[in-house]
Design a protein around this motif. Structure first.
Motif, PDB file in Angstrom:
ATOM      1  N   LEU A 143     -62.528  15.140 -26.014  1.00  0.00           N
ATOM      2  CA  LEU A 143     -62.797  14.863 -24.597  1.00  0.00           C
ATOM      3  C   LEU A 143     -63.307  13.427 -24.510  1.00  0.00           C
ATOM      4  CD1 LEU A 143     -64.429  18.201 -23.364  1.00  0.00           C
ATOM      5  CD2 LEU A 143     -62.007  17.611 -23.652  1.00  0.00           C
ATOM      6  N   LEU A 144     -62.410  12.503 -24.777  1.00  0.00           N
ATOM      7  CA  LEU A 144     -62.796  11.104 -24.892  1.00  0.00           C
ATOM      8  C   LEU A 144     -63.117  10.465 -23.551  1.00  0.00           C
ATOM      9  CD1 LEU A 144     -60.217  10.105 -27.643  1.00  0.00           C
ATOM     10  CD2 LEU A 144     -62.665  10.438 -27.933  1.00  0.00           C
ATOM     11  N   SER A 145     -62.756  11.135 -22.446  1.00  0.00           N
ATOM     12  CA  SER A 145     -63.110  10.599 -21.130  1.00  0.00           C
ATOM     13  C   SER A 145     -64.624  10.561 -20.937  1.00  0.00           C
ATOM     14  CB  SER A 145     -62.459  11.445 -20.027  1.00  0.00           C
ATOM     15  OG  SER A 145     -62.960  12.775 -20.036  1.00  0.00           O
ATOM     16  N   ARG A 146     -65.360  11.333 -21.732  1.00  0.00           N
ATOM     17  CA  ARG A 146     -66.825  11.297 -21.667  1.00  0.00           C
ATOM     18  C   ARG A 146     -67.380   9.956 -22.139  1.00  0.00           C
ATOM     19  NH1 ARG A 146     -68.769  16.893 -24.656  1.00  0.00           N
ATOM     20  NH2 ARG A 146     -68.103  18.374 -23.048  1.00  0.00           N
ATOM     21  N   ALA A 147     -66.585   9.230 -22.919  1.00  0.00           N
ATOM     22  CA  ALA A 147     -67.103   8.032 -23.594  1.00  0.00           C
ATOM     23  C   ALA A 147     -66.385   6.768 -23.153  1.00  0.00           C
ATOM     24  CB  ALA A 147     -66.983   8.202 -25.114  1.00  0.00           C
ATOM     25  N   VAL A 148     -65.892   6.757 -21.891  1.00  0.00           N
ATOM     26  CA  VAL A 148     -65.256   5.555 -21.376  1.00  0.00           C
ATOM     27  C   VAL A 148     -65.921   5.153 -20.066  1.00  0.00           C
ATOM     28  CG1 VAL A 148     -63.044   6.081 -22.463  1.00  0.00           C
ATOM     29  CG2 VAL A 148     -63.460   6.822 -20.112  1.00  0.00           C
ATOM     30  N   ALA A 149     -65.781   3.876 -19.725  1.00  0.00           N
ATOM     31  CA  ALA A 149     -66.311   3.344 -18.475  1.00  0.00           C
ATOM     32  C   ALA A 149     -65.522   2.090 -18.113  1.00  0.00           C
ATOM     33  CB  ALA A 149     -67.805   3.021 -18.616  1.00  0.00           C
ATOM     34  N   PRO A 150     -65.451   1.767 -16.820  1.00  0.00           N
ATOM     35  CA  PRO A 150     -64.672   0.591 -16.398  1.00  0.00           C
ATOM     36  C   PRO A 150     -65.144  -0.719 -17.016  1.00  0.00           C
ATOM     37  CG  PRO A 150     -65.170   1.989 -14.517  1.00  0.00           C
ATOM     38  CD  PRO A 150     -65.955   2.528 -15.668  1.00  0.00           C
ATOM     39  N   ASP A 151     -66.427  -0.788 -17.429  1.00  0.00           N
ATOM     40  CA  ASP A 151     -66.904  -2.044 -18.003  1.00  0.00           C
ATOM     41  C   ASP A 151     -66.435  -2.242 -19.447  1.00  0.00           C
ATOM     42  OD1 ASP A 151     -68.478  -0.118 -19.157  1.00  0.00           O
ATOM     43  OD2 ASP A 151     -70.395  -1.020 -18.627  1.00  0.00           O
ATOM     44  N   ALA A 152     -65.740  -1.231 -20.019  1.00  0.00           N
ATOM     45  CA  ALA A 152     -65.064  -1.386 -21.311  1.00  0.00           C
ATOM     46  C   ALA A 152     -63.597  -1.039 -21.084  1.00  0.00           C
ATOM     47  CB  ALA A 152     -65.685  -0.472 -22.374  1.00  0.00           C
ATOM     48  N   PRO A 153     -62.843  -1.937 -20.411  1.00  0.00           N
ATOM     49  CA  PRO A 153     -61.502  -1.572 -19.928  1.00  0.00           C
ATOM     50  C   PRO A 153     -60.497  -1.238 -21.019  1.00  0.00           C
ATOM     51  CG  PRO A 153     -61.937  -3.919 -19.610  1.00  0.00           C
ATOM     52  CD  PRO A 153     -63.231  -3.289 -20.005  1.00  0.00           C
ATOM     53  N   ARG A 154     -60.628  -1.776 -22.223  1.00  0.00           N
ATOM     54  CA  ARG A 154     -59.638  -1.485 -23.263  1.00  0.00           C
ATOM     55  C   ARG A 154     -59.613  -0.001 -23.599  1.00  0.00           C
ATOM     56  NH1 ARG A 154     -60.295  -5.387 -28.269  1.00  0.00           N
ATOM     57  NH2 ARG A 154     -58.486  -4.172 -28.982  1.00  0.00           N
ATOM     58  N   SER A 155     -60.772   0.618 -23.719  1.00  0.00           N
ATOM     59  CA  SER A 155     -60.808   2.060 -23.995  1.00  0.00           C
ATOM     60  C   SER A 155     -60.615   2.873 -22.714  1.00  0.00           C
ATOM     61  CB  SER A 155     -62.127   2.437 -24.674  1.00  0.00           C
ATOM     62  OG  SER A 155     -63.247   2.011 -23.917  1.00  0.00           O
ATOM     63  N   TYR A 156     -61.122   2.377 -21.593  1.00  0.00           N
ATOM     64  CA  TYR A 156     -61.007   3.055 -20.300  1.00  0.00           C
ATOM     65  C   TYR A 156     -59.549   3.301 -19.924  1.00  0.00           C
ATOM     66  CZ  TYR A 156     -61.846   3.644 -15.210  1.00  0.00           C
ATOM     67  OH  TYR A 156     -61.897   4.099 -13.917  1.00  0.00           O
ATOM     68  N   LEU A 157     -58.682   2.372 -20.275  1.00  0.00           N
ATOM     69  CA  LEU A 157     -57.287   2.445 -19.866  1.00  0.00           C
ATOM     70  C   LEU A 157     -56.413   3.321 -20.759  1.00  0.00           C
ATOM     71  CD1 LEU A 157     -56.705  -1.277 -18.862  1.00  0.00           C
ATOM     72  CD2 LEU A 157     -56.525   0.711 -17.337  1.00  0.00           C
ATOM     73  N   VAL A 158     -56.882   3.694 -21.941  1.00  0.00           N
ATOM     74  CA  VAL A 158     -55.986   4.419 -22.850  1.00  0.00           C
ATOM     75  C   VAL A 158     -56.477   5.812 -23.253  1.00  0.00           C
ATOM     76  CG1 VAL A 158     -55.042   2.272 -23.785  1.00  0.00           C
ATOM     77  CG2 VAL A 158     -56.955   3.379 -24.956  1.00  0.00           C
ATOM     78  N   LEU A 159     -57.774   6.058 -23.246  1.00  0.00           N
ATOM     79  CA  LEU A 159     -58.278   7.307 -23.818  1.00  0.00           C
ATOM     80  C   LEU A 159     -58.143   8.487 -22.853  1.00  0.00           C
ATOM     81  CD1 LEU A 159     -61.483   6.086 -25.708  1.00  0.00           C
ATOM     82  CD2 LEU A 159     -59.166   6.419 -26.580  1.00  0.00           C
ATOM     83  N   GLY A 160     -57.823   9.646 -23.423  1.00  0.00           N
ATOM     84  CA  GLY A 160     -57.668  10.860 -22.644  1.00  0.00           C
ATOM     85  C   GLY A 160     -58.223  12.068 -23.374  1.00  0.00           C
ATOM     86  N   ASP A 161     -58.049  13.232 -22.765  1.00  0.00           N
ATOM     87  CA  ASP A 161     -58.577  14.488 -23.297  1.00  0.00           C
ATOM     88  C   ASP A 161     -57.426  15.409 -23.707  1.00  0.00           C
ATOM     89  OD1 ASP A 161     -60.964  13.389 -22.503  1.00  0.00           O
ATOM     90  OD2 ASP A 161     -61.242  14.708 -20.775  1.00  0.00           O
ATOM     91  N   ALA A 162     -57.566  16.059 -24.842  1.00  0.00           N
ATOM     92  CA  ALA A 162     -56.536  16.993 -25.315  1.00  0.00           C
ATOM     93  C   ALA A 162     -57.140  17.909 -26.364  1.00  0.00           C
ATOM     94  CB  ALA A 162     -55.334  16.254 -25.897  1.00  0.00           C
ATOM     95  N   ALA A 163     -56.465  19.013 -26.607  1.00  0.00           N
ATOM     96  CA  ALA A 163     -56.903  19.981 -27.612  1.00  0.00           C
ATOM     97  C   ALA A 163     -55.695  20.595 -28.288  1.00  0.00           C
ATOM     98  CB  ALA A 163     -57.756  21.079 -26.966  1.00  0.00           C
ATOM     99  N   ALA A 164     -55.886  21.017 -29.524  1.00  0.00           N
ATOM    100  CA  ALA A 164     -54.816  21.695 -30.267  1.00  0.00           C
ATOM    101  C   ALA A 164     -55.439  22.579 -31.324  1.00  0.00           C
ATOM    102  CB  ALA A 164     -53.870  20.689 -30.912  1.00  0.00           C
ATOM    103  N   ALA A 165     -54.753  23.636 -31.659  1.00  0.00           N
ATOM    104  CA  ALA A 165     -55.212  24.535 -32.715  1.00  0.00           C
ATOM    105  C   ALA A 165     -54.044  24.870 -33.634  1.00  0.00           C
ATOM    106  CB  ALA A 165     -55.800  25.824 -32.135  1.00  0.00           C
ATOM    107  N   VAL A 166     -54.349  24.961 -34.916  1.00  0.00           N
ATOM    108  CA  VAL A 166     -53.365  25.326 -35.931  1.00  0.00           C
ATOM    109  C   VAL A 166     -53.991  26.393 -36.817  1.00  0.00           C
ATOM    110  CG1 VAL A 166     -51.998  24.522 -37.888  1.00  0.00           C
ATOM    111  CG2 VAL A 166     -52.304  23.034 -35.905  1.00  0.00           C
ATOM    112  N   VAL A 167     -53.274  27.485 -37.021  1.00  0.00           N
ATOM    113  CA  VAL A 167     -53.738  28.559 -37.897  1.00  0.00           C
ATOM    114  C   VAL A 167     -52.887  28.536 -39.159  1.00  0.00           C
ATOM    115  CG1 VAL A 167     -54.108  31.040 -38.151  1.00  0.00           C
ATOM    116  CG2 VAL A 167     -54.460  29.942 -35.915  1.00  0.00           C
ATOM    117  N   LEU A 168     -53.546  28.437 -40.299  1.00  0.00           N
ATOM    118  CA  LEU A 168     -52.875  28.354 -41.588  1.00  0.00           C
ATOM    119  C   LEU A 168     -53.171  29.596 -42.415  1.00  0.00           C
ATOM    120  CD1 LEU A 168     -53.772  24.642 -42.463  1.00  0.00           C
ATOM    121  CD2 LEU A 168     -51.688  25.492 -41.374  1.00  0.00           C
TER     122      LEU A 168
END
Length: 322
Positions: A143-168
């Motif tokens: 949940l990388l949107s928790r750690a972005v802000a407009p005053d750091a535009p490089r990360s603000y413009l690219v980071l998003g939230d996602a999840a995945a699970a793999v069972v082995l």
């Protein structure tokens, strides 16, 4: 070969859709230019207060359903995240296990190796299963949107939230990891940093410390090195590999990775344009998409190769079984 079988996968992009055009407006920038530069059209941002354990438990339930397993069959649960989970203490994996009704029957812990976290967890899980301790679930939530802000535009413009699970689980004949190469070069200058608020005494955002071209060079060198190393270990040529799933930090970088490795787009699964840069969730998200939407056949080989802050790098080569 490390015998292991992918029993089930699932993925999710939780939260609302946030377009690059929306962020460009907030920054007063040209949306078409930013979309072309980042190669990202949309990403998902969850609502404040969203718990990673809840997102992780839901995606794991779906992966278990695909695997045809009850949660109580699990013997180990590895939670992968780059930002510390829901709490520094206890491990978020404990809350996921509890949400699935597991009590005293399943080892559960968190793992952080930045964007390389999933590959590190996959290697660990495979070795666990090979020694008789499985099935193992890997749950990756970023949940990388928790750690972005407009005053750091490089990360603000690219980071998003996602999840995945793999069972082995235990392998059938002829399937498993044909190669696994993991390494780290902590001697390199810090490239991507989320400082610890308990150390700095203030809220922190993800910061890209290296210049764009330096960051690109470091990442491409690491990905190429890890890829060639695992192919040499498995004694196979890249042109023989059916599917290639590299880390996808942004759209232009993803295209550069394919060019450097000489991989045709048809052999991979692009996801970054629609979900953004999602850290350790990128590879398992594309793995789930691959297994659900592409004609993967018994005997096919899947190369997963990544790079993460640190600088961590690695690659796994998995052969699909019957």
């Amino acid at each position: 070969m490390i015998p292991v079988r992918i029993l089930g996968t699932a993925s999710a992009a939780p939260g609302r859709v946030v377009t690059t055009a929306e962020l460009a407006t907030a920054l007063g920038r040209d949306s078409q230019l930013l979309e072309a530069r980042t190669g990202i059209r949309t990403r998902h941002w969850t609502a404040p207060g969203t718990r990673m354990a809840e997102v992780g438990a839901e995606v794991l339930r779906r992966a278990l359903g695909t695997a045809g397993l009850e949660a109580r069959a699990l013997r180990r649960l590895i939670f992968v995240n780059s930002t510390g989970g829901d709490a520094l203490i206890p491990a978020t994996a404990n809350q996921i296990a509890a949400a699935l009704g597991l009590s005293g029957s399943c080892d559960a812990f968190d793992l952080n190796n930045a964007c390389m976290g999933f590959l590190s967890a996959f290697d660990l899980a495979a070795r666990s299963i090979a020694t008789g301790w499985g099935p193992v679930a890997i749950v990756t939530v970023e949940l990388l949107s928790r750690a972005v802000a407009p005053d750091a535009p490089r990360s603000y413009l690219v980071l998003g939230d996602a999840a995945a699970a793999v069972v082995l689980g235990p392998a059938r004949e002829g399937e498993g990891l044909l190669g696994s190469v993991l390494s780290n070069n902590g001697a390199l200058p810090p490239d991507t940093v989320l400082a610890h608020p308990l150390l700095t005494g203030r809220p922190e955002q993800v910061q890209f410390h290296a210049a764009r071209e330096e960051l690109r060079r470091i990442a491409l060198d690491a990905l190429a090195s890890a890829t060639h190393a695992v192919l040499a270990q498995a004694q196979v040529a890249l042109g023989e590999i059916e599917w290639v799933l590299p880390h996808q930090p942004n759209g232009s970088m993803f295209r550069s990775v394919l060019e450097v490795l000489g991989v045709e787009p048809a052999r991979t699964v692009p996801v970054v344009e629609e979900i953004g840069s999602v850290g350790a969730a990128a590879i398992p998200f594309s793995l789930d998409r691959l297994l659900r939407t592409r004609p993967v056949r018994p005997g096919d080989r899947i190369l997963m190769t990544g790079v993460g802050a640190g600088v961590a790098q690695g690659a796994l080569l998995y052969r699909v079984g019957p």
